[in-house]
Structure formats: C-alpha cells, structure tokens
Design an enzyme around this catalytic site. Structure first.
Site, mmCIF file in Angstrom:
data_model
loop_
_atom_site.group_PDB
_atom_site.id
_atom_site.type_symbol
_atom_site.label_atom_id
_atom_site.label_comp_id
_atom_site.label_asym_id
_atom_site.label_seq_id
_atom_site.Cartn_x
_atom_site.Cartn_y
_atom_site.Cartn_z
ATOM 1 N N ASP A 16 -16.297 -10.882 -1.388
ATOM 2 C CA ASP A 16 -17.530 -10.855 -2.719
ATOM 3 C C ASP A 16 -17.182 -9.364 -2.877
ATOM 4 O O ASP A 16 -17.838 -8.954 -4.042
ATOM 5 C CB ASP A 16 -19.018 -10.633 -1.893
ATOM 6 C CG ASP A 16 -19.767 -10.781 -3.561
ATOM 7 O OD1 ASP A 16 -19.173 -11.066 -4.623
ATOM 8 O OD2 ASP A 16 -20.781 -10.347 -3.427
ATOM 9 N N ASP A 21 -21.806 -4.161 0.831
ATOM 10 C CA ASP A 21 -21.658 -5.345 0.074
ATOM 11 C C ASP A 21 -21.569 -6.459 1.274
ATOM 12 O O ASP A 21 -20.637 -7.176 0.250
ATOM 13 C CB ASP A 21 -22.271 -6.338 -1.018
ATOM 14 C CG ASP A 21 -22.807 -7.265 -1.300
ATOM 15 O OD1 ASP A 21 -23.547 -7.391 -0.116
ATOM 16 O OD2 ASP A 21 -23.280 -7.361 -2.775
HETATM 17 N N1 LIG Z 1 -26.469 2.386 1.167
HETATM 18 C C1 LIG Z 1 -26.519 2.146 -0.208
HETATM 19 N N2 LIG Z 1 -26.122 3.664 -1.264
HETATM 20 C C2 LIG Z 1 -26.160 3.497 -2.197
HETATM 21 N N3 LIG Z 1 -26.861 2.630 -2.839
HETATM 22 C C3 LIG Z 1 -26.685 1.104 -2.472
HETATM 23 C C4 LIG Z 1 -26.491 1.265 -1.053
HETATM 24 N N4 LIG Z 1 -26.298 -0.126 -1.079
HETATM 25 C C5 LIG Z 1 -26.807 -0.907 -2.042
HETATM 26 N N5 LIG Z 1 -27.187 -0.066 -3.007
HETATM 27 C C6 LIG Z 1 -27.063 0.042 -4.433
HETATM 28 O O1 LIG Z 1 -27.660 -1.932 -4.637
HETATM 29 C C7 LIG Z 1 -26.913 -2.294 -4.444
HETATM 30 C C8 LIG Z 1 -27.944 -4.027 -4.621
HETATM 31 O O2 LIG Z 1 -26.817 -4.056 -3.044
HETATM 32 P P1 LIG Z 1 -25.675 -4.936 -2.700
HETATM 33 O O3 LIG Z 1 -24.441 -5.431 -3.349
HETATM 34 O O4 LIG Z 1 -25.459 -4.500 -1.077
HETATM 35 O O5 LIG Z 1 -26.739 -5.679 -2.844
HETATM 36 P P2 LIG Z 1 -26.908 -7.228 -3.131
HETATM 37 O O6 LIG Z 1 -27.512 -8.427 -2.954
HETATM 38 O O7 LIG Z 1 -25.360 -8.017 -3.730
HETATM 39 O O8 LIG Z 1 -27.419 -7.534 -5.398
HETATM 40 P P3 LIG Z 1 -26.684 -8.177 -6.356
HETATM 41 O O9 LIG Z 1 -28.008 -9.511 -5.885
HETATM 42 O O10 LIG Z 1 -27.250 -7.481 -7.169
HETATM 43 O O11 LIG Z 1 -25.453 -8.666 -5.798
HETATM 44 C C9 LIG Z 1 -25.425 -1.958 -5.024
HETATM 45 O O12 LIG Z 1 -24.993 -2.291 -6.523
HETATM 46 C C10 LIG Z 1 -25.853 -0.545 -5.480
HETATM 47 O O13 LIG Z 1 -26.723 0.855 -6.097
HETATM 48 MG MG LIG Z 2 -23.521 -6.811 -4.870
#
Ligand SMILES: Nc1ncnc2c1ncn2[C@@H]1O[C@H](COP(=O)(O)OP(=O)(O)OP(=O)(O)O)[C@@H](O)[C@H]1O
Ligand SMILES: [Mg+2]
Length: 233
Positions: free
Chosen positions: A171, A188
């Site tokens: 992804d 992610d």
């Molecule tokens: N460890 C981290 N440190 C800082 N920011 C984070 C971290 N993990 C996630 N984020 C923030 O949270 C957002 C969403 O996290 P992630 O991509 O893991 O989840 P997601 O379920 O894929 O969300 P989406 O559905 O929007 O893609 C990231 O784009 C980032 O901005």
């Molecule tokens: Mg994401």
C-alpha cells in the site's frame, strides 16, 4: 504501572464503542500510555490519535470494528500464508489485521527499515512510536523533499531491505511515507505481505509505480522496470 485517572477517561467513553474503550483502558493500565491527547487522522479503516506517555508522545492506531471495509481486508489477508485458516469473521479479521501490522512493523524494523517502532497491540488497537517532533511528521505528499533524487533513492533502498526480508508493503504511496527532516519513514503496514503471497509481485509493481509516478509529477524521472530490478536484485 502508570497512574490512570478514570475521570480523565470518561470523556472518551462517548467517542468509542465499549469494546474499544475497554481495550484502550487496558493498554493504558499496562503502562503503554496515560491518556489520549488528540486525533491525528480519521482514515478509511482506522482512527489515529496521539497519546501522552510521561513527557513523550506515542501514536495509537485504532481500527474501527464496525464501519471499516471488512471485505477488502479479507480479500487481502486471505492470500497471506500466515492467515490461511482465517474465516470471514468480522472481529477476528480486524484483530488479525491489527496483529499483522504489528508483526510487519517488527520485521521491517529488524530488516533495518525506517519505520515507527511498534510498542504494543491488543485486539483492534496498536501503539506506535510517534514520528515527528511537536507535530507528527508531514506525509511525503505534503512535504516535497529538497533533494528529490536522494529521497527517491532512500525509498528504493528501503524497499530493497524490505524485499530482502521477504516482505512487500502493498500500500505504498506518497500518503504512507512521512518526510522526517528529509528522511523517509515508512508507515501503514497492515497490508504488507510476504513475498510468498501469490499476489506479492503485483503489489510490488504497484508500489513502485505509485512512487515513480509521484516523483515524476514533482519533477524527478525514474524507470519503473529498472527500479523493480534494483529492488528485487
Ligand atoms: N507513527 C506515526 N507517527 C506520526 N504520524 C503517524 C504515525 N502513524 C500514522 N500517522 C499519521 O496518521 C495517518 C494515518 O495513518 P495510517 O496511514 O497508518 O492509517 P490509515 O488507516 O491508512 O489511514 P488512511 O485510511 O487515511 O490511509 C498518517 O498519514 C500519518 O499522518
Ligand atoms: Mg495510510
């Protein structure tokens, strides 16, 4: 054990379903964090919060139990050899999805990839190292690297390490890479899968295409086929 004030927690009771609330409370009682601070992102499948641990912050990623796209999750995970016996049971899939992200992050970290350190997981909740300083580090899409070529090469080196460790992100895009002071941090990992997965090649090609397309748009050209060869060499 960290001191948890129940009063402080009550306010979150209206935000989460009971099960998630209890899971969060349990993780907090185990000392992983003291209290939730603020929402960072409301995504398709998860809500991400920052939380306080002493003077530090951590990230809490909460997979939604009811509104997320279970069919899409199941579609991805059913080909993963580690989860072959998983039946299409809603909660179990979300828990496996959460556990898988934790395991993938551990493996990626062991392989030397720049990823947030996974701290703990329970049911549908994952605790991660906070990437950033005061604020969370910006996504690559929101912070164009100063030196595009070097940043691109660092991403490809990361993919190479991941591949060597037997994994494909699946992804990857400018949404799932953070730009922390000109260093890529990969995030992610819930869809990340083993090379043994029959669809891994298709996923890797797509990951590389996403990255090459993004860099082309911001003015750095690269060859997708050549990049694939470098990653899988
Ligand atoms: N460890 C981290 N440190 C800082 N920011 C984070 C971290 N993990 C996630 N984020 C923030 O949270 C957002 C969403 O996290 P992630 O991509 O893991 O989840 P997601 O379920 O894929 O969300 P989406 O559905 O929007 O893609 C990231 O784009 C980032 O901005
Ligand atoms: Mg994401």
């Amino acid at each position: 054990m960290a001191k948890i004030s129940k009063e402080k927690w009550k306010v979150w009771g209206n935000v989460f379903d009971d099960f998630t609330f209890r899971t969060l409370f349990k993780l907090a009682s185990q000392g992983h964090f003291e209290e939730l601070k603020s929402p960072v992102s409301i995504g398709k499948e998860s809500n991400v919060f920052s939380a306080k641990k002493g003077n530090e912050k951590i990230i809490i990623k909460i997979y939604r139990l009811e509104t997320c796209d279970f069919n899409r999750m199941y579609d991805y995970i059913k080909y993963d050899p580690r989860y072959i016996n998983l039946k299409s049971q809603k909660r179990k899939i979300v828990f496996a999805w959460t556990q898988r992200e934790y395991r993938n992050l551990m493996k990626a970290r062991e392989a030397g990839l720049n990823v947030p350190r996974p701290i703990a997981f329970l049911n549908n909740v994952l605790c991660l190292e906070f990437v950033g300083n005061k604020e969370t580090a910006p996504k690559l899409k929101d912070k164009i690297p100063k030196n595009k070529k070097i940043f691109f090469e660092k991403i490809i080196q990361g993919l190479q390490k991941l591949y060597k460790a037997g994994l494909v992100h699946a992804d990857l895009s400018h949404f799932n890479i953070l730009n922390l002071k000109e260093e890529p941090v990969f995030i992610d990992f819930s869809q990340c899968t083993l090379i043994r997965n029959p669809r891994s090649e298709e996923f890797l090609i797509r990951d590389i295409k996403n990255i090459c397309n993004f860099f082309r748009k911001i003015g750095f050209k690269s060859d997708e086929e050549k990049t694939l060869k470098i990653v899988t060499k």
